[in-house]
Design a protein around this motif. Sequence first.
Motif, short mmCIF file in Angstrom:
data_model
loop_
_atom_site.label_atom_id
_atom_site.label_comp_id
_atom_site.label_asym_id
_atom_site.label_seq_id
_atom_site.Cartn_x
_atom_site.Cartn_y
_atom_site.Cartn_z
N VAL A 142 0.86 -1.18 0.00
CA VAL A 142 0.00 0.00 0.00
C VAL A 142 0.90 1.23 0.00
CG1 VAL A 142 -1.70 1.33 1.31
CG2 VAL A 142 -1.88 -1.17 1.20
N VAL A 143 0.63 2.15 -0.96
CA VAL A 143 1.42 3.38 -1.03
C VAL A 143 0.56 4.63 -0.83
CG1 VAL A 143 3.27 2.41 -2.44
CG2 VAL A 143 1.28 3.42 -3.57
N GLU A 144 -0.75 4.46 -0.90
CA GLU A 144 -1.62 5.62 -0.78
C GLU A 144 -3.05 5.18 -0.48
OE1 GLU A 144 -2.68 9.58 -3.52
OE2 GLU A 144 -1.58 7.91 -4.41
N GLU A 145 -3.78 6.05 0.18
CA GLU A 145 -5.20 5.85 0.43
C GLU A 145 -5.93 6.96 -0.33
OE1 GLU A 145 -7.81 6.38 4.36
OE2 GLU A 145 -6.24 4.85 4.56
N VAL A 146 -6.91 6.58 -1.16
CA VAL A 146 -7.61 7.58 -1.98
C VAL A 146 -9.12 7.40 -1.88
CG1 VAL A 146 -5.71 7.86 -3.64
CG2 VAL A 146 -7.47 6.15 -4.09
N ASN A 147 -9.83 8.50 -2.03
CA ASN A 147 -11.28 8.51 -2.19
C ASN A 147 -11.57 9.11 -3.55
OD1 ASN A 147 -11.92 7.47 0.39
ND2 ASN A 147 -11.58 9.48 1.29
N ILE A 148 -12.19 8.35 -4.42
CA ILE A 148 -12.44 8.78 -5.79
C ILE A 148 -13.94 8.95 -5.98
CG2 ILE A 148 -12.16 8.20 -8.23
CD1 ILE A 148 -9.82 6.32 -7.25
N GLU A 149 -14.35 10.17 -6.30
CA GLU A 149 -15.75 10.44 -6.57
C GLU A 149 -16.11 9.89 -7.94
OE1 GLU A 149 -17.14 14.43 -5.81
OE2 GLU A 149 -15.62 14.69 -4.24
N ILE A 150 -17.23 9.15 -7.99
CA ILE A 150 -17.63 8.53 -9.26
C ILE A 150 -19.00 8.99 -9.72
CG2 ILE A 150 -16.15 6.51 -9.03
CD1 ILE A 150 -18.66 5.00 -8.00
N LYS A 152 -23.08 10.75 -8.46
CA LYS A 152 -24.25 10.47 -7.63
C LYS A 152 -23.92 10.38 -6.14
CE LYS A 152 -27.31 8.57 -11.04
NZ LYS A 152 -28.44 7.71 -11.26
N GLY A 153 -22.85 11.08 -5.73
CA GLY A 153 -22.46 11.07 -4.33
C GLY A 153 -21.70 9.83 -3.88
N TYR A 154 -21.37 8.94 -4.81
CA TYR A 154 -20.66 7.71 -4.47
C TYR A 154 -19.15 7.92 -4.51
CZ TYR A 154 -25.15 5.39 -5.23
OH TYR A 154 -26.46 5.00 -5.16
N LEU A 155 -18.47 7.19 -3.64
CA LEU A 155 -17.01 7.21 -3.58
C LEU A 155 -16.47 5.80 -3.77
CD1 LEU A 155 -16.18 9.28 -0.35
CD2 LEU A 155 -15.85 9.99 -2.71
N MET A 156 -15.28 5.74 -4.35
CA MET A 156 -14.50 4.52 -4.30
C MET A 156 -13.44 4.80 -3.22
SD MET A 156 -14.17 2.98 -8.17
CE MET A 156 -12.87 4.05 -8.68
N GLU A 157 -13.49 4.01 -2.16
CA GLU A 157 -12.57 4.17 -1.05
C GLU A 157 -11.48 3.11 -1.20
OE1 GLU A 157 -15.34 5.58 2.53
OE2 GLU A 157 -15.96 3.68 1.61
N ASP A 158 -10.37 3.52 -1.79
CA ASP A 158 -9.35 2.57 -2.22
C ASP A 158 -8.00 2.77 -1.55
OD1 ASP A 158 -11.21 1.61 -4.03
OD2 ASP A 158 -10.22 2.43 -5.80
N TYR A 159 -7.23 1.68 -1.58
CA TYR A 159 -5.80 1.75 -1.38
C TYR A 159 -5.18 1.68 -2.77
CZ TYR A 159 -6.19 0.59 3.60
OH TYR A 159 -6.48 0.58 4.94
N VAL A 160 -4.11 2.42 -2.98
CA VAL A 160 -3.29 2.27 -4.16
C VAL A 160 -2.15 1.37 -3.74
CG1 VAL A 160 -1.86 3.43 -5.89
CG2 VAL A 160 -3.92 4.55 -5.03
N MET A 161 -1.93 0.31 -4.51
CA MET A 161 -0.88 -0.66 -4.18
C MET A 161 0.07 -0.77 -5.36
SD MET A 161 -3.08 -3.65 -2.28
CE MET A 161 -1.69 -4.26 -1.29
N ILE A 162 1.33 -1.01 -5.06
CA ILE A 162 2.33 -1.13 -6.12
C ILE A 162 3.25 -2.32 -5.83
CG2 ILE A 162 4.02 0.43 -5.06
CD1 ILE A 162 4.38 1.57 -7.99
N LYS A 163 3.72 -2.90 -6.90
CA LYS A 163 4.70 -3.96 -6.81
C LYS A 163 5.81 -3.65 -7.81
CE LYS A 163 5.49 -8.92 -7.18
NZ LYS A 163 4.89 -10.25 -7.42
N GLU A 164 7.02 -3.56 -7.29
CA GLU A 164 8.17 -3.33 -8.17
C GLU A 164 8.53 -4.64 -8.85
OE1 GLU A 164 9.30 -0.28 -8.69
OE2 GLU A 164 8.07 0.59 -7.11
#
Length: 165
Positions: A142-150, A152-164
């Motif tokens: 996990v490198v970041e926590e994001v809330n993305i508005e999509i 109608k008032g809805y959010l995607m409550e995500d972690y951004v994950m990365i693999k080198e």
Amino acid sequence: MITISQATIKDIPVIQEIVYKTWPVAYGQILSSAQLDYMLDLIYSDEALTTQFHKKDQLFYLIIEEEVPLGLIGIEHHYQKEATTKIHKIYILPETQGKGIGKVAIEAIEKLALENHSTSVLLNVNRFNKALNFYEKMGFKVVEEVNIEIGKGYLMEDYVMIKEL
């Protein structure tokens, strides 16, 4: 034997079938049914998928065993013009989960990423999705926590994950 083959626009019904079987199980306890319906229509309607295929920002692959589709992958190489491949979609049919198919899919994505000169693989995962543990086992951090508005008032409550790679 499991194969990963690039999907075409003719595979939209197969993609939709996988998504409509997978999403209620993956997100049914996380999202309201209204948000689930909204997102499915927003991302997986015939029109939305046709647009995604024509734009070619994302490449779709089907995970198949003995001619039976078990899942799908949607990836984008050179995400944000970086040496990164982004996993936009990875869905394995609920009845086939826990059998190593997800691992095969991640390994195939990593191979495709390396072939396209990516040095990392990136994904977003809902913060409450049980797949988070799977991604961590596969080496994603996990490198970041994001809330993305999509809409109608809805959010995607995500972690951004990365693999080198």
